[in-house]
Design an enzyme around this catalytic site. Structure first.
Site, PDB file in Angstrom:
ATOM      1  N   GLY A  18      -4.152  -6.597 -13.525  1.00  0.00           N
ATOM      2  CA  GLY A  18      -4.435  -5.388 -14.302  1.00  0.00           C
ATOM      3  C   GLY A  18      -5.798  -4.784 -14.064  1.00  0.00           C
ATOM      4  N   ASN A  20      -6.440  -2.083 -12.348  1.00  0.00           N
ATOM      5  CA  ASN A  20      -6.337  -0.638 -12.585  1.00  0.00           C
ATOM      6  C   ASN A  20      -6.175  -0.329 -14.072  1.00  0.00           C
ATOM      7  OD1 ASN A  20      -6.548   1.156 -10.224  1.00  0.00           O
ATOM      8  ND2 ASN A  20      -5.024  -0.227  -9.351  1.00  0.00           N
ATOM      9  N   ARG A  96       8.009  -3.868 -10.192  1.00  0.00           N
ATOM     10  CA  ARG A  96       9.446  -3.630 -10.174  1.00  0.00           C
ATOM     11  C   ARG A  96       9.725  -2.139 -10.018  1.00  0.00           C
ATOM     12  NH1 ARG A  96      12.876  -7.267 -11.689  1.00  0.00           N
ATOM     13  NH2 ARG A  96      14.241  -5.863 -12.804  1.00  0.00           N
ATOM     14  N   ASN A 112       1.910   6.479 -10.566  1.00  0.00           N
ATOM     15  CA  ASN A 112       1.680   5.210  -9.882  1.00  0.00           C
ATOM     16  C   ASN A 112       0.473   5.358  -8.972  1.00  0.00           C
ATOM     17  OD1 ASN A 112       2.208   2.526  -9.045  1.00  0.00           O
ATOM     18  ND2 ASN A 112       3.237   3.267  -7.206  1.00  0.00           N
ATOM     19  N   HIS A 114      -1.084   3.823  -5.355  1.00  0.00           N
ATOM     20  CA  HIS A 114      -0.605   3.106  -4.167  1.00  0.00           C
ATOM     21  C   HIS A 114      -1.759   2.951  -3.170  1.00  0.00           C
ATOM     22  CE1 HIS A 114       2.418   1.773  -1.250  1.00  0.00           C
ATOM     23  NE2 HIS A 114       1.701   2.435  -0.359  1.00  0.00           N
ATOM     24  N   ASP A 150       7.713   5.312  -3.479  1.00  0.00           N
ATOM     25  CA  ASP A 150       6.409   5.893  -3.146  1.00  0.00           C
ATOM     26  C   ASP A 150       6.544   7.271  -2.504  1.00  0.00           C
ATOM     27  OD1 ASP A 150       5.287   3.499  -4.069  1.00  0.00           O
ATOM     28  OD2 ASP A 150       5.420   2.582  -2.096  1.00  0.00           O
TER      29      ASP A 150
END
Lengths: 208, 208
Positions: A18, A20, A96, A112, A114, A150
């Site tokens: 965690g 981020n 997931r 998200n 990446h 993505d």
């Protein structure tokens, strides 16, 4: 959903350390997030990020995914998010894939981060993919989550140099610093309501 | 091939205005190329780059590709390059795919510059591809040419920001400036003989 005058509520999904999440918590504490973290949900009971949430006074929930279909699991996640009035969902090392049931409940409201300059190197272990490909520039991307892997529209990106003596691990650490910078900025930008979409492009509306 | 003490000889293939050719000529004139431009060959008689070569005192040859097979054309190119003792071939807006006959005659010695951060956006109109995809960072790549389309090992890359009010044309102009910076640097690096290859990765050997 939040009421006028209330800060926007961010729900964060994690599976691990965690880091981020911590960047989002720190930004919220410094009033740089444009909202507050209202709930953290982990699919892994041992995720160190749960303790980060608790230390920040944020409800930390474990929702184990094992033995259930993806949709069943995501409906449980959705119930937690809605119970905490979440406006925006942030994936932060959540390992997931999301099912449409969750994505469609928050249209354009799932983010998200990446560890590559998408569309290059989607999927797992992006830093090693980039290193092995021999790129000289990689980076980090915050994007809206759609039903692909993505593939969603890009909110922010930051370039990161690949150095001659880098290992994949050294590169990953440098990219992670960029993730910590751009993820809170991207959340703030989305919550500002000033992002407009043209095709795949997300643009910040400038003041009239 | 050049003899010891002689500067390395670079052959440049063009099809059009030759702005990257100009960057190579300017770098050579300033002793920043690690070699000199020995010949310029265009497959288009009207290419403005031919005049740039002549102004710099470099032989400028037109070799029309029409009516001949790719291999026949490339054998003619090869004859011109070898007649001028070329050590390294640079594509500079050369709008045709090379056949194996040319690539194999100069193994690891054919360079191209591409207006994106490869492997993202290979092929034609890369700047517009990037703009339409909505990336926030694009750039320029100099790579070795292999038998794929923009797939060879990467020598240098430079990141370029995509701005909110960019048009594809404005982005292309910003990327072109990066191309002009990294192409001469990449030529110098290859000519230095200090690049070593590990898998796909090209690394600059540091002094022992």
């Amino acid at each position: 959903m939040s009421v006028p005058g209330d800060p926007a509520r961010v729900g964060v999904l994690i599976s691990g350390r965690g880091s981020n999440l911590q960047a989002l918590l720190d930004a919220a504490a410094a009033y740089r997030l444009g909202g507050r973290v209202a709930v953290v949900v982990s699919n892994v009971a041992e995720a160190a990020g749960l303790e980060r949430a608790r230390r920040a006074g944020v409800p930390a929930i474990v929702q184990d995914h094992r033995g259930r279909s993806r949709e069943e699991h995501d409906l449980s996640l959705l119930a937690h998010l809605q119970a905490h009035g979440v406006d925006l969902v942030c994936l932060a090392g959540y390992m997931r894939l999301l099912s449409p049931v969750l994505i469609r409940a928050y249209p354009g409201r799932v983010l998200n981060v990446h560890p590559s300059l998408l569309p290059a190197f989607p999927g797992l272990d992006a830093q090693r993919q980039a290193w092995e490909h021999g790129v000289k520039v990689s980076g980090a991307t915050v994007h809206l989550v759609d039903e692909g892997l993505d593939t969603g529209p890009i909110v922010l990106q930051e370039a990161v140099p690949v150095l001659a003596d880098d290992t994949p691990q050294a590169l990953a650490a440098r990219i992670l610093e960029a993730e910590h910078r751009i993820y809170p900025q991207a959340v703030r930008l989305v919550l500002s309501g000033r992002l407009v979409r043209q095709g795949r492009r997300l643009l910040e509306e400038t003041a009239p």
